[in-house]
Scaffold this active site. Structure first.
Site, short mmCIF file in Angstrom:
data_model
loop_
_atom_site.label_atom_id
_atom_site.label_comp_id
_atom_site.label_asym_id
_atom_site.label_seq_id
_atom_site.Cartn_x
_atom_site.Cartn_y
_atom_site.Cartn_z
N HIS A 6 -1.76 4.61 9.81
CA HIS A 6 -0.40 5.07 10.08
C HIS A 6 -0.46 6.38 10.86
CE1 HIS A 6 -0.22 2.49 6.50
NE2 HIS A 6 1.04 2.25 6.77
N GLU A 51 3.99 -5.53 8.64
CA GLU A 51 2.67 -5.30 8.02
C GLU A 51 2.14 -6.57 7.35
OE1 GLU A 51 2.76 -0.51 6.97
OE2 GLU A 51 3.05 -1.93 5.35
N HIS A 69 10.17 -4.05 4.13
CA HIS A 69 10.61 -2.66 4.15
C HIS A 69 10.92 -2.18 5.56
CE1 HIS A 69 6.19 -2.08 4.57
NE2 HIS A 69 6.25 -0.76 4.58
N HIS A 104 0.83 -1.22 0.00
CA HIS A 104 0.00 0.00 0.00
C HIS A 104 0.87 1.27 0.00
CE1 HIS A 104 -0.09 -0.48 4.68
NE2 HIS A 104 0.97 0.21 4.31
#
Ligand code: DHB
Ligand code: FE
Length: 281
Positions: free
Chosen positions: A59, A240, A193, A12
């Site tokens: 977030h 995530e 990431h 995303h």
């Protein structure tokens, strides 16, 4: 009866939202990333799902350090695009499905998943970017969306096993909703990431692809992957990926892959995308 007909997994990355909003999807950097979603955009047009249960993480847009729900379900009528510092994305409001959402909330809570119920919130790139990847830039999103927010930002975060089990309970909840609805479940975020610290920029192509392999077929090995492995192998934000396990758990014992896409680099992460169908064994 409502049915979960398919599962979709997708990164995303906020930069992809910017690419869509600024008409840059065919630039050299972005073209190979978006090409991997062409198949899915056509497939979604044929599938015409009524509702997407969209598993994502906020977030620090709707929630911050004041309130940290582990699992939250959106039972509201509509959700606006959050302002993440540069103004809200120019995307349509997201329409909810309160009847199905409240039904799922009740079923999950009676199944002993202590959900937080959200009636009002804005939704950030975690939710709107996957919608843009799958549907482009419509005047109005072609599906209703039930946001299912997972805390993957502040420890303690839920285990992968708990996420998988939540997916199983979501499938039971949907199957007991009397209206005929074509429901999809999407798991978003990932892949490897790390956005900060000495390991910022870390990517792990092999691990990411093994993880995607584990979501296809009959194995449920991925539910046992520990937090420390995600962090060590895929970076701090690689955690995530536990959200993909909610999607996978909801598809039952066995899945078949209809489409798969992996591309490095995209911003600070790797783009991973899967379309899965439940398969009876
Ligand atoms: C990036 C990826 C994310 O998942 C996110 O939430 C923010 C930024 C990135 O790679 O830039
Ligand atoms: Fe993210």
């Amino acid at each position: 009866m409502a049915r979960i007909t398919a599962g979709v997994a997708s990164s995303h990355v906020p930069l992809l939202g910017v690419a869509v909003d600024q008409g840059k999807t065919q630039d050299d950097y972005f073209a190979p990333i978006f090409a991997g979603y062409d198949w899915t955009r056509k497939w979604e047009e044929e599938q015409k799902p009524n509702v997407v249960i969209l598993v994502y993480n906020d977030h620090a847009s709707a929630f911050d350090m004041k309130i940290i729900p582990t699992f939250a379900i959106g039972c509201g009528e509509t959700y606006a695009s959050a302002d993440e510092g540069f103004g809200p994305r120019p995307v349509p409001d997201v329409e909810g499905h309160p009847d199905l959402a409240w039904h799922i909330a009740q079923s999950l809570i009676l199944d002993e998943f202590d959900m937080t119920i959200i009636n009002e919130m804005d939704v950030d790139h975690g939710l709107t970017v996957p919608l843009s990847m799958m549907f482009g830039q419509p005047e109005k999103w072609p599906v209703k969306v039930i946001p299912l927010a997972v805390n993957v930002v502040t420890y303690p975060v839920p285990t992968g096993n708990r996420c998988w089990a939540l997916g199983e309970a979501i499938a039971d909840a949907v199957a007991s909703f009397p209206e005929d609805l074509n429901v999809q479940i999407w798991g978003t975020g990932g892949m490897s990431h790390q956005l900060q610290g000495p390991r910022a920029g870390l990517l792990n192509r092999e691990w990411d692809n093994r993880f995607m392999d584990l979501l296809i077929g009959e194995t449920d090995e991925a539910r046992e992957i520990e937090h420390i492995e995600y962090i060590r192998e895929t970076g701090t934000e690689g955690i995530e990926m536990i959200m993909w396990l909610i999607m996978r758990g909801a598809l039952g014992k066995k899945t078949r892959a209809l489409h798969r896409h992996y591309h490095i680099p995209c911003s600070n992460t790797a783009i991973g995308h899967l379309v899965l169908e439940p398969e009876s064994s």
